[in-house]
Scaffold this active site. Structure first.
Site, PDB file in Angstrom:
ATOM      1  CG  PHE B 194      -1.628   1.022   1.238  1.00 28.21           C
ATOM      2  CD1 PHE B 194      -2.800   1.541   0.392  1.00 28.21           C
ATOM      3  CD2 PHE B 194      -1.768   1.966   2.553  1.00 28.21           C
ATOM      4  CE1 PHE B 194      -3.412   2.640   0.524  1.00 28.21           C
ATOM      5  CE2 PHE B 194      -2.599   2.984   2.651  1.00 28.21           C
ATOM      6  CZ  PHE B 194      -3.391   3.474   1.670  1.00 28.21           C
ATOM      7  CG  HIS B 340      -6.752   7.689  10.640  1.00 26.54           C
ATOM      8  ND1 HIS B 340      -6.661   9.198   9.862  1.00 26.54           N
ATOM      9  CD2 HIS B 340      -6.861   6.960   9.672  1.00 26.54           C
ATOM     10  CE1 HIS B 340      -6.824   8.910   8.609  1.00 26.54           C
ATOM     11  NE2 HIS B 340      -6.734   7.646   8.502  1.00 26.54           N
ATOM     12  CD  GLU B 343      -6.515   1.911   9.090  1.00 27.08           C
ATOM     13  OE1 GLU B 343      -6.045   2.988   9.506  1.00 27.08           O
ATOM     14  OE2 GLU B 343      -6.455   1.535   8.247  1.00 27.08           O
ATOM     15  CG  HIS B 368     -10.039   3.702   9.598  1.00 29.57           C
ATOM     16  ND1 HIS B 368     -10.614   2.731   8.490  1.00 29.57           N
ATOM     17  CD2 HIS B 368      -9.120   4.278   9.238  1.00 29.57           C
ATOM     18  CE1 HIS B 368      -9.834   3.147   7.506  1.00 29.57           C
ATOM     19  NE2 HIS B 368      -8.645   4.123   7.819  1.00 29.57           N
TER      20      HIS B 368
END
Lengths: 502, 502
Positions: B194, B340, B343, B368
């Site tokens: 990623f 965030h 996650e 998330h």
């Protein structure tokens, strides 16, 4: 236990009371407060440990912290992937080796023809003469017969031709999932292979001379794995003999009881066994009515040994409980239920709604109950009625409900101390130990970084509490457990060359 | 909304009031009562539909029921397996095709350099002269340069040698996960690939002439997919030009605003865009202090366009929020946060506990929040404070947190109407549409058999409600949405050759 909403109410009130931005000290003290409340709600946090247990817990948590830290770094974590691929990693874990030694209480969800290791079955049952087999594509059937019959081949002859090594490894492939490189992607594919394993095993195990030995060996393996009590589910299959005769369901139950009694007499550490009659659910209502009559007879004839009634087989493919609600409701006046329910990922499917019927029919425990966390109302009724969920982590994984066990709903249930027990369902089919592998999965994947010996002890206590033992029976059993528990804790602390720290 | 425990209290009281076994009629009426309570608590059940919406819902649910029944039979269900393998099955679903047409509200969790389809990027940015690349093992970097430089190869020359077809498909492999047969097993393996995709894209997208076009095209794709508003997260990267100059973070933000304004002026259906400044979390505290100063400047200079602050990159590998709590707490007096947090599958890890800090630092939404369901206390504080979870179903699946999306915690959250919004995080990396694929996944996997148009409408409403639009801005936007929604419902009912039933 205080309920979440009460706690939350207090915390939010406190926090909201502060109208200005808190200082760093105030902030950190809120933080500790909130996180402590979370911890306090989770499994086993109410238990007090003795100083020896504290010491043992220290050793356990050092080992666990190391493994968790390694896994966090590498993102390789055995319970995150199918047990069929990672069982070697379980076995090489020091935490697992330690968990293997400790007493684990009772097994409350296990099926009778998948109780004993396949290796034992192959070595002890398939070398007996008169075993024949029939292969149809990938499905294999076995049967002990007085002599060769059309359509059946002799396993003994195959052993002579192919050699024992090759035959034994073929048998392992037939009786187990994933000893070869097969991959089961969907739940249906898993169940096709799983049912093939069961059908293959059935013909071998229900041969009367094997049947008794098989169950006796099961109990021996359980005791060795730290289990002291079992409630087994059985369809009470027609146990047969070479002369073509076969036992009735009552006779089968009596044979179980007789074998269980003899085992208990030989093993003072053992607390006992009970039977749940669990016939197949893929049947018309009239069959369920007959099955309930059989259950009533069993209850009358074996009042101590018989625990209650269930219906089994792949829930998604069978009839839902609501189809049988009339006879089940009627029988609920005298019968104890242990229904399989919600062993599914299909929200609001018929399988899923079995949870509603199981709970409204006053089931004593729920088999799997995998979907319970998607039913907030049923979940709270279940908690109110104190209905424990029989969680079978590795079974759910191998049969395709979930890949990473940290995503198993039980990982959430333990956070609010929802009543659960850990069991193994059909350990022989995937080659797990009676309870140790599932205990490890629960400890690491459901418990996360924070769960310690108290979670394990709570799971053990739950397994006794939610068993169908009578009060006196339970007290005797608890004493046996305590005794064994203390002994093992001490052995680990003082005698073990590897982990003895004292 | 009534809280679960209140409902439960009433139901159990009723049920317990009955001391004898209920009759079949009584039983069935309890059953309906309990199941209705469950349904009433779930997403969108409070919404009233117009008669046209009811008609449309009828069509939608016929299609959905057929697909669910087929999947239940075959146990093949696209959201149960990685989107990288099943995206074709999404595209061939009639429900998906219908969802594609409807307005979907706002995207509240998206990163700026993964907003636009890779196909567009390849066709429109990589044919520009002066694009050079550098390959180191599997990592590829791109950069527009005035002329060839040591270590950099010309993409144009490669095109001349290998042909455009081959180069384009290589670029796709570099910029996306899983367009080849690669398999990413662990979360870390997913993130390595990623991050390579992001790094490769960065050098192409941050070339100033591409940068403006890329963002403008993103908004166009969103509008086409039924989205009307976006809050994008950006690190505000150094946008560069061939002469070696590059923009400051403020200049970058201004360029975003300028592009956004122009787009809005051209598209009357569009409601607008806002910016969340989201620098990298793998930094020392002093850098966070500087970042917060930048955020303060942005807030002063772009009061309408700037929404707030976040910290990004793989949470498991970055520093947790608690490490920066002092500057974050101080800035919380004037800064809006969109952290965030959680996650992760690692319970009680530093990543997991980011949830506590996000919530205690009064985050406006949680990015998330995957682990929230394992924190009952935080969950209730979050509900009390009305903090929405930004759920990115396909992202969580592709980046390794969960395989079968029915096991995603959001499938539980929707059962008690916990505030969530659906978003897509980095759609270009896995080739999903801006929102349609994630909406489909949410509708089928989180909603189960029971969720209908009301769930979808509730998700849309939530996306506006939890956005940072001002009151007036929101009202204008809602009017635009209502207008479009009515139009599309009608078009589907009266004009569509496939599904028009009226």
């Amino acid at each position: 236990m205080r309920l979440p909403w009460q706690i939350v109410f207090i915390i939010t009130l406190n926090f909201k009371g502060l109208l200005t931005t808190p200082s760093l000290e105030e902030y950190m003290s809120y933080r500790v407060n909130v996180l402590s409340q979370e911890l306090n709600m989770s499994y086993g946090q109410g238990l007090e440990l003795t100083w020896e247990e504290e010491l043992f817990n220290g050793v356990l948590m050092i080992l666990k912290d190391v493994e968790m830290a390694q896994s966090f770094q590498t993102s390789e974590f055995p319970p995150a992937f199918s047990f069929l691929e990672t069982w070697r990693d379980y076995d090489s874990s020091e935490v697992f080796q330690l968990l293997k030694t400790i007493p684990k209480g009772a097994i409350l969800h296990i099926h009778d023809i998948t109780m004993t290791s396949v290796d034992w079955l192959i070595q002890n049952a398939t070398y007996i003469a008169n075993l024949y087999y029939k292969e149809e594509e990938e499905a294999v059937e076995f049967r002990f017969l007085p002599s060769g019959t059309q359509g059946w081949s002799s396993l003994q002859e195959r052993r002579e031709t192919d050699g024992n090594g090759q035959v034994d490894s073929w048998l392992k492939q037939v009786l187990m999932m994933g000893t070869d490189s097969e991959k089961y992607q969907t739940v249906n594919e898993c169940w096709v292979k799983f049912m093939r394993c069961l059908n293959a095993a059935l013909g071998i195990i229900t041969y009367k001379p094997v049947f008794v030995e098989y169950f006796d060996r099961a109990l021996e393996e359980y005791l060795l794995d730290g289990v002291q009590y079992v409630e087994l589910r059985s369809t009470l299959p027609p146990v047969y003999d070479l002369d073509g005769s076969s036992l009735t369901q009552l006779e089968c139950a009596l044979l179980y009881k007789d074998t269980a009694d003899k085992f208990a007499a030989r093993n003072p550490d053992w607390c006992g066994s009970k039977l749940i009659f669990a016939p197949i659910r893929h049947v018309p209502e009239s069959t369920v009515v007959t099955d309930l009559e059989v259950a009533k007879v069993l209850q009358a004839e074996l009042p101590e040994f018989f625990a209650g009634f269930d219906l089994v087989a792949q829930e998604d493919k069978g009839f839902p409980l609501v189809d049988f609600v009339e006879p089940l409701l009627e029988a609920s006046e005298y019968m104890t239920y242990f229904f399989h329910a919600g062993e599914t990922d299909w929200d609001w499917s018929s399988t899923d709604l079995n949870l509603a019927d199981a709970i409204l029919l006053n089931t004593s425990r729920i088999g799997h109950g995998y979907a319970i966390d998607k039913h907030p109302v049923l979940m709270e009724i279940g908690r109110e009625k104190d209905i424990a969920i029989e969680v079978n982590p590795i079974s759910n994984q191998v049969l395709g409900l979930v890949s990473d066990l940290r995503n198993h709903p039980a990982a959430t249930l333990v956070k609010t101390s929802y009543p659960i027990v850990i069991s193994s369902d059909d350990p022989s089919v995937w080659g797990s130990l009676p309870l140790s592998h599932d205990f490890y999965a629960a400890f690491m994947a459901f418990g996360g970084d924070s769960a310690d010996l108290r979670m394990l002890k709570q799971l053990v206590m739950n397994s006794f509490r939610y068993s169908k033992m009578g009060l006196e029976e339970r007290n005797v059993c608890l004493a046996k457990f305590e005794n064994r528990w203390r002994r093992v804790i001490r052995e680990n602390l003082y005698d073990s060359p590897d982990i003895g720290i004292v």
